[in-house]
Enzyme design. Sequence first.
Site, PDB file in Angstrom:
ATOM      1  N   GLU A 204       0.859  -1.200   0.000  1.00 24.02           N
ATOM      2  CA  GLU A 204       0.000   0.000   0.000  1.00 24.02           C
ATOM      3  C   GLU A 204       0.890   1.244   0.000  1.00 24.02           C
ATOM      4  O   GLU A 204       1.778   1.376   0.821  1.00 24.02           O
ATOM      5  CB  GLU A 204      -0.917  -0.024   1.228  1.00 24.02           C
ATOM      6  CG  GLU A 204      -1.596   1.288   1.570  1.00 24.02           C
ATOM      7  CD  GLU A 204      -2.456   1.888   0.449  1.00 24.02           C
ATOM      8  OE1 GLU A 204      -3.242   1.154  -0.168  1.00 24.02           O
ATOM      9  OE2 GLU A 204      -2.309   3.099   0.187  1.00 24.02           O
ATOM     10  N   GLN A 205       0.601   2.147  -0.923  1.00 25.37           N
ATOM     11  CA  GLN A 205       1.475   3.318  -1.080  1.00 25.37           C
ATOM     12  C   GLN A 205       1.366   4.302   0.093  1.00 25.37           C
ATOM     13  O   GLN A 205       2.303   5.024   0.379  1.00 25.37           O
ATOM     14  CB  GLN A 205       1.142   4.036  -2.390  1.00 25.37           C
ATOM     15  CG  GLN A 205      -0.232   4.659  -2.411  1.00 25.37           C
ATOM     16  CD  GLN A 205      -0.590   5.299  -3.751  1.00 25.37           C
ATOM     17  OE1 GLN A 205       0.189   5.253  -4.697  1.00 25.37           O
ATOM     18  NE2 GLN A 205      -1.749   5.904  -3.832  1.00 25.37           N
TER      19      GLN A 205
ATOM     20  N   ARG B  74     -16.278   5.326   6.861  1.00 21.45           N
ATOM     21  CA  ARG B  74     -15.279   4.586   6.057  1.00 21.45           C
ATOM     22  C   ARG B  74     -14.052   4.279   6.895  1.00 21.45           C
ATOM     23  O   ARG B  74     -13.455   3.225   6.784  1.00 21.45           O
ATOM     24  CB  ARG B  74     -14.844   5.427   4.841  1.00 21.45           C
ATOM     25  CG  ARG B  74     -15.870   5.567   3.776  1.00 21.45           C
ATOM     26  CD  ARG B  74     -15.349   6.501   2.705  1.00 21.45           C
ATOM     27  NE  ARG B  74     -14.237   5.888   2.001  1.00 21.45           N
ATOM     28  CZ  ARG B  74     -14.368   5.269   0.840  1.00 21.45           C
ATOM     29  NH1 ARG B  74     -15.533   5.205   0.243  1.00 21.45           N
ATOM     30  NH2 ARG B  74     -13.336   4.732   0.256  1.00 21.45           N
TER      31      ARG B  74
ATOM     32  N   TYR C  37     -27.269  10.462   6.313  1.00 20.66           N
ATOM     33  CA  TYR C  37     -27.617   9.314   7.157  1.00 20.66           C
ATOM     34  C   TYR C  37     -26.669   9.258   8.350  1.00 20.66           C
ATOM     35  O   TYR C  37     -25.544   9.762   8.287  1.00 20.66           O
ATOM     36  CB  TYR C  37     -27.574   7.995   6.358  1.00 20.66           C
ATOM     37  CG  TYR C  37     -26.311   7.746   5.563  1.00 20.66           C
ATOM     38  CD1 TYR C  37     -25.156   7.252   6.165  1.00 20.66           C
ATOM     39  CD2 TYR C  37     -26.285   7.990   4.196  1.00 20.66           C
ATOM     40  CE1 TYR C  37     -24.015   7.009   5.434  1.00 20.66           C
ATOM     41  CE2 TYR C  37     -25.131   7.753   3.447  1.00 20.66           C
ATOM     42  CZ  TYR C  37     -24.006   7.254   4.067  1.00 20.66           C
ATOM     43  OH  TYR C  37     -22.862   7.016   3.331  1.00 20.66           O
TER      44      TYR C  37
ATOM     45  N   ASP D 160     -12.494  -0.813  -7.759  1.00 19.84           N
ATOM     46  CA  ASP D 160     -12.497   0.361  -8.636  1.00 19.84           C
ATOM     47  C   ASP D 160     -11.427   0.278  -9.726  1.00 19.84           C
ATOM     48  O   ASP D 160     -11.518   0.967 -10.734  1.00 19.84           O
ATOM     49  CB  ASP D 160     -12.256   1.639  -7.809  1.00 19.84           C
ATOM     50  CG  ASP D 160     -13.535   2.177  -7.189  1.00 19.84           C
ATOM     51  OD1 ASP D 160     -14.551   1.452  -7.203  1.00 19.84           O
ATOM     52  OD2 ASP D 160     -13.520   3.327  -6.694  1.00 19.84           O
TER      53      ASP D 160
HETATM   54  C1  FAD Z   1     -18.831  10.330  -2.641  1.00 22.35           C
HETATM   55  C2  FAD Z   1     -18.713   8.821  -2.658  1.00 22.35           C
HETATM   56  C3  FAD Z   1     -19.600   8.050  -1.904  1.00 22.35           C
HETATM   57  C4  FAD Z   1     -19.557   6.648  -1.962  1.00 22.35           C
HETATM   58  N1  FAD Z   1     -20.450   5.915  -1.237  1.00 22.35           N
HETATM   59  C5  FAD Z   1     -20.450   4.554  -1.337  1.00 22.35           C
HETATM   60  C6  FAD Z   1     -21.396   3.765  -0.600  1.00 22.35           C
HETATM   61  O1  FAD Z   1     -22.221   4.286   0.154  1.00 22.35           O
HETATM   62  N2  FAD Z   1     -21.362   2.398  -0.731  1.00 22.35           N
HETATM   63  C7  FAD Z   1     -20.459   1.772  -1.562  1.00 22.35           C
HETATM   64  O2  FAD Z   1     -20.484   0.530  -1.664  1.00 22.35           O
HETATM   65  N3  FAD Z   1     -19.528   2.507  -2.257  1.00 22.35           N
HETATM   66  C8  FAD Z   1     -19.506   3.865  -2.173  1.00 22.35           C
HETATM   67  N4  FAD Z   1     -18.583   4.597  -2.859  1.00 22.35           N
HETATM   68  C9  FAD Z   1     -17.604   3.903  -3.726  1.00 22.35           C
HETATM   69  C10 FAD Z   1     -16.436   3.356  -2.919  1.00 22.35           C
HETATM   70  O3  FAD Z   1     -15.871   4.369  -2.130  1.00 22.35           O
HETATM   71  C11 FAD Z   1     -15.364   2.765  -3.853  1.00 22.35           C
HETATM   72  O4  FAD Z   1     -15.991   1.976  -4.849  1.00 22.35           O
HETATM   73  C12 FAD Z   1     -14.385   1.894  -3.052  1.00 22.35           C
HETATM   74  O5  FAD Z   1     -13.714   2.676  -2.087  1.00 22.35           O
HETATM   75  C13 FAD Z   1     -13.375   1.212  -3.979  1.00 22.35           C
HETATM   76  O6  FAD Z   1     -12.489   0.454  -3.196  1.00 22.35           O
HETATM   77  P1  FAD Z   1     -11.132  -0.108  -3.806  1.00 22.35           P
HETATM   78  O7  FAD Z   1     -10.485  -0.862  -2.704  1.00 22.35           O
HETATM   79  O8  FAD Z   1     -11.417  -0.799  -5.092  1.00 22.35           O
HETATM   80  O9  FAD Z   1     -10.268   1.175  -4.201  1.00 22.35           O
HETATM   81  P2  FAD Z   1      -9.698   2.344  -3.286  1.00 22.35           P
HETATM   82  O10 FAD Z   1     -10.552   2.585  -2.101  1.00 22.35           O
HETATM   83  O11 FAD Z   1      -9.453   3.488  -4.204  1.00 22.35           O
HETATM   84  O12 FAD Z   1      -8.285   1.774  -2.751  1.00 22.35           O
HETATM   85  C14 FAD Z   1      -7.164   1.696  -3.583  1.00 22.35           C
HETATM   86  C15 FAD Z   1      -5.923   1.651  -2.697  1.00 22.35           C
HETATM   87  O13 FAD Z   1      -4.772   1.390  -3.533  1.00 22.35           O
HETATM   88  C16 FAD Z   1      -3.705   2.218  -3.127  1.00 22.35           C
HETATM   89  N5  FAD Z   1      -2.803   2.360  -4.292  1.00 22.35           N
HETATM   90  C17 FAD Z   1      -3.076   2.985  -5.465  1.00 22.35           C
HETATM   91  N6  FAD Z   1      -2.018   2.891  -6.299  1.00 22.35           N
HETATM   92  C18 FAD Z   1      -1.052   2.191  -5.638  1.00 22.35           C
HETATM   93  C19 FAD Z   1       0.269   1.787  -6.000  1.00 22.35           C
HETATM   94  N7  FAD Z   1       0.801   2.065  -7.192  1.00 22.35           N
HETATM   95  N8  FAD Z   1       1.001   1.081  -5.081  1.00 22.35           N
HETATM   96  C20 FAD Z   1       0.467   0.788  -3.855  1.00 22.35           C
HETATM   97  N9  FAD Z   1      -0.789   1.171  -3.478  1.00 22.35           N
HETATM   98  C21 FAD Z   1      -1.533   1.864  -4.356  1.00 22.35           C
HETATM   99  C22 FAD Z   1      -4.389   3.506  -2.690  1.00 22.35           C
HETATM  100  O14 FAD Z   1      -3.574   4.269  -1.839  1.00 22.35           O
HETATM  101  C23 FAD Z   1      -5.638   2.973  -1.981  1.00 22.35           C
HETATM  102  O15 FAD Z   1      -5.412   2.728  -0.622  1.00 22.35           O
HETATM  103  C24 FAD Z   1     -18.577   5.996  -2.787  1.00 22.35           C
HETATM  104  C25 FAD Z   1     -17.659   6.781  -3.517  1.00 22.35           C
HETATM  105  C26 FAD Z   1     -17.716   8.174  -3.454  1.00 22.35           C
HETATM  106  C27 FAD Z   1     -16.726   8.975  -4.246  1.00 22.35           C
END
Ligand code: FAD
Length: 400
Positions: A44-45, A116, A224, A304
């Site tokens: 994790e970065q 979160r 909420y 994502d």
């Molecule tokens: C306003 C808003 C409200 C939301 N509300 C909801 C909700 O109510 N319910 C829901 O289900 N979803 C919600 N979401 C969506 C949700 O936040 C995301 O879909 C989710 O956080 C994605 O998780 P992830 O682990 O795929 O990616 P991320 O949370 O983006 O995590 C990626 C991680 O990878 C790390 N990283 C990136 N590049 C590197 C690299 N090169 N080397 C090492 N580490 C790296 C980053 O630092 C980060 O920690 C919401 C989003 C927004 C913007």
Amino acid sequence: MLLLVIFRHNPMRNLKVLIVGAGIGGLTSALCLAGKGHSVTILEQSDVDDSGAGIQLSPNCSRVLYHLGLEDGLSLNGCQPEAAEIRDWKSSELIASSPLGTLRQLTGFPYYHIGRDDLIRLLLEKVIEEPLIELRRNTRVVKFVQYSTGVSVSGDDIEISGDVLLGADGIHSRIKQLLFGERKPRFTGNYAWRATIPVEKLPSEFITPVAKLWWGPKKHFVHYPIKHGKYLNCVGIVENKKWGTEEWTAIGEHKEFLRDFENWHEDIITLIEHTNPLACYKWGLFDRYPLTSWSGGRVALLGDACHPTLPFLAQGAAMAIEDAAVIADCLERCEELEIGLKLYESLRKKRTTRIQFISRQNANIFHMSGLLAKLRNKLAPIILRDRMHWIYNYDPLSVA
Ligand SMILES: Cc1cc2nc3c(=O)[nH]c(=O)nc-3n(C[C@H](O)[C@H](O)[C@H](O)COP(=O)(O)OP(=O)(O)OC[C@H]3O[C@@H](n4cnc5c(N)ncnc54)[C@H](O)[C@@H]3O)c2cc1C
């Protein structure tokens, strides 16, 4: 017949899995994979933290979190809402309401609202106590190389090898870029205000176990309770073609937040007035069109990184959590690693693409005005009834 070919009697065990990213998707997949006996290194970065904003967890993902032993933590830190109400931006008239409290009886698992930061902390606690998982913080991955027997990643001062690499590195995924080339995410023409308010500062009528979604022209507002009811999470979405910065988050001006919702119902004005002026965050909302493929050889994407989803269905993190459960199951059941990754992709893509599409479509529906909005409001109670059941009833722990 196909199942007979790809499933074997002695499933793959003791893989060395590398995961890039310790967001919700990376941490959950590490726990699901360790649960199957694999050893996992997460890279994790950052230092792993997340903003205090809230998140909604529907039964399709709370099912996985319960399976990982988070039930007590979710109940202590989250809130279980009774209902979601949709209201008119100006008059506050109730447009539609759907019960959320009964989902536990219907699906076996509750709906939660949670911070979160609390969710990340609960996942981290499990990760830290799991001997099969190593978490390396402040370690950015820049490159990976695949060879016939493994894959290695490198970055600032590290080089580490494993059997399989999962890119859980978010919408700006470096792993996706290395697999399929550079293509920037698309600004969707919406930005989000995010803020939390201690409920003790608010008039008592705001303290209800209900999620409220206010529909208005080119905007909507959601609030909420989180943190066991101690805080109210507020999100205000605004359509605007311009997003001035390359960053996807920025500290916003409190007066701009107020200006964006200046003609709205007094409840919304009251809420914005009670937010901390120094902690109003503005997020540009980006997404991507669905990818043709999510994996190549020993490398696959999740969350994502492969299907960024607008928050208008509250399912982005839920999809990352579902991915985590399915990928662990597919790797366990398939004889060949690459086949396991392809099976994961084929089981997940249709669902996540549909959710990406509906989330995008919701922006148009939520933000209607004039006659269209009137028609929408009449139809909403009928159209919304049972609309989410196919999402909530999905069981990621058994699809493979
Ligand atoms: C306003 C808003 C409200 C939301 N509300 C909801 C909700 O109510 N319910 C829901 O289900 N979803 C919600 N979401 C969506 C949700 O936040 C995301 O879909 C989710 O956080 C994605 O998780 P992830 O682990 O795929 O990616 P991320 O949370 O983006 O995590 C990626 C991680 O990878 C790390 N990283 C990136 N590049 C590197 C690299 N090169 N080397 C090492 N580490 C790296 C980053 O630092 C980060 O920690 C919401 C989003 C927004 C913007």
